[in-house]
Design an enzyme around this catalytic site. Structure first.
Site, short mmCIF file in Angstrom:
data_model
loop_
_atom_site.label_atom_id
_atom_site.label_comp_id
_atom_site.label_asym_id
_atom_site.label_seq_id
_atom_site.Cartn_x
_atom_site.Cartn_y
_atom_site.Cartn_z
N ARG A 109 122.81 84.30 -38.62
CA ARG A 109 121.65 84.36 -39.51
C ARG A 109 121.77 85.54 -40.44
NH1 ARG A 109 115.76 84.08 -37.01
NH2 ARG A 109 116.24 86.24 -36.53
N THR A 113 117.58 86.93 -45.46
CA THR A 113 116.98 85.61 -45.74
C THR A 113 116.68 84.83 -44.47
OG1 THR A 113 119.10 84.47 -45.81
CG2 THR A 113 118.33 85.47 -47.88
N ASP A 206 117.44 90.41 -29.56
CA ASP A 206 118.62 89.71 -30.09
C ASP A 206 119.48 89.23 -28.92
OD1 ASP A 206 121.36 89.25 -31.03
OD2 ASP A 206 120.55 89.88 -32.96
N ASP A 209 123.35 90.02 -28.95
CA ASP A 209 123.59 91.44 -28.67
C ASP A 209 123.38 91.76 -27.20
OD1 ASP A 209 124.31 92.15 -31.21
OD2 ASP A 209 122.35 92.91 -31.80
C1 PRP Z 1 120.60 83.71 -32.94
C2 PRP Z 1 120.45 82.63 -31.90
C3 PRP Z 1 120.39 81.38 -32.77
C4 PRP Z 1 119.68 81.87 -33.99
C5 PRP Z 1 118.26 81.37 -33.95
O1 PRP Z 1 121.90 83.81 -33.38
O2 PRP Z 1 121.47 82.61 -30.96
O3 PRP Z 1 121.67 80.86 -33.08
O4 PRP Z 1 119.69 83.30 -33.96
O5 PRP Z 1 117.58 81.71 -35.09
P1 PRP Z 1 117.04 80.59 -36.10
O6 PRP Z 1 116.37 79.57 -35.30
O7 PRP Z 1 116.10 81.37 -36.98
O8 PRP Z 1 118.21 80.07 -36.89
P2 PRP Z 1 122.38 84.88 -34.48
O9 PRP Z 1 122.33 84.28 -35.83
O10 PRP Z 1 121.63 86.18 -34.28
O11 PRP Z 1 123.89 85.04 -34.15
P3 PRP Z 1 124.61 85.68 -32.85
O12 PRP Z 1 124.31 84.77 -31.69
O13 PRP Z 1 126.03 85.67 -33.23
O14 PRP Z 1 124.05 87.07 -32.65
N1 URA Z 2 117.73 85.24 -32.60
C1 URA Z 2 117.60 86.03 -31.51
O1 URA Z 2 118.58 86.37 -30.85
N2 URA Z 2 116.36 86.43 -31.16
C2 URA Z 2 115.26 86.07 -31.86
O2 URA Z 2 114.16 86.48 -31.46
C3 URA Z 2 115.42 85.28 -32.99
C4 URA Z 2 116.66 84.85 -33.33
#
Ligand code: PRP
Ligand code: URA
Length: 217
Positions: A109, A113, A206, A209
């Site tokens: 993400r 945005t 997160d 993380d």
């Molecule tokens: C997180 C999570 C989803 C997304 C959800 O991933 O694991 O994939 O956010 O958010 P959304 O519904 O608003 O799209 P992130 O993009 O943080 O990537 P990561 O798992 O690599 O940290």
């Molecule tokens: N992705 C995450 O990991 N946590 C949130 O709360 C939203 C998106």
């Protein structure tokens, strides 16, 4: 949110699952325990989701006699974790069905945005003929889930058998259900809302993380 308006949504209510999700939310839960909990939660959610998986009859022999008994076809199941956080759930799903196959979709993400960006896609060649389960712990805006399913559709998957998440925001549920009203959406806990950074409240922070021990400053 009145969840009953969405016929494809199922919020799994079970004390053991809810207890584990509460531990996951706790800021004091360390990386090692967090990762283990994500895996255990995936086993519970996977077990519920796969309740209707097709079975066929197979002839086997017990120590007593020959018999025909029901079995599933593990290699006809494909789990598709969305990177990174979905990987934590894939471990649990594969513990449940070791013979299943896996595809991977990489999305992150944008921090400003909150739009998802694709950076990886590797799926089994014959995924169009398989039962497909997309897994990601968090459904926040719903953007990543929707993009992942659209990517699968481009690879010939006409029907995703379920999208499985641990925590969902009402905003994400609405977006998902408007995009895919017939795709089962399995949720461990439905939270209150998104905050101004599109994080789920109360959520767990997160997820990627916390699973991998990286921290966004
Ligand atoms: C997180 C999570 C989803 C997304 C959800 O991933 O694991 O994939 O956010 O958010 P959304 O519904 O608003 O799209 P992130 O993009 O943080 O990537 P990561 O798992 O690599 O940290
Ligand atoms: N992705 C995450 O990991 N946590 C949130 O709360 C939203 C998106």
């Amino acid at each position: 949110m009145d969840i009953s308006q969405y016929k494809n949504v199922r919020v799994l209510n079970h004390p053991l699952l809810t207890h584990k999700i509460t531990k996951l939310r706790n800021i004091k839960t360390k990386t090692n325990d967090f990762r283990q909990l994500v895996k255990e939660i995936a086993v519970i959610e996977g077990y519920e989701t796969l309740r209707d998986v097709p079975m066929h009859m197979k002839e086997i022999e017990t120590p007593v006699e020959k018999t025909v008994q029901p079995v599933i076809s593990p290699s006809n199941l494909c789990f598709v974790p969305i990177l990174r956080a979905g990987l934590g759930m894939a471990d649990g799903m594969l513990e449940l069905v070791p013979g299943a196959r896996c595809g991977h979709i990489g999305l992150y993400r944008d921090e400003v945005t909150h739009e998802p960006h694709e950076y990886y896609c590797k799926l089994p060649d014959d995924i169009a003929n398989m039962k497909v389960y997309v897994i990601d712990p968090m459904l926040a805006t719903g953007g990543s889930a929707i993009d992942a399913i659209k990517m699968l559709q481009k690879h010939g998957v006409e029907h995703v058998d379920a999208f499985i998440c641990i925590i969902a925001a009402p905003e994400g549920v609405k977006a998902f259900c408007e995009a895919f009203p017939d795709t089962p959406l399995i949720i461990g806990a439905l939270d209150r809302q998104l905050n101004e950074n599109a994080y789920i409240c109360p959520g767990l922070g997160d997820c990627g993380d916390r699973i991998f021990g990286t921290v966004k400053k």
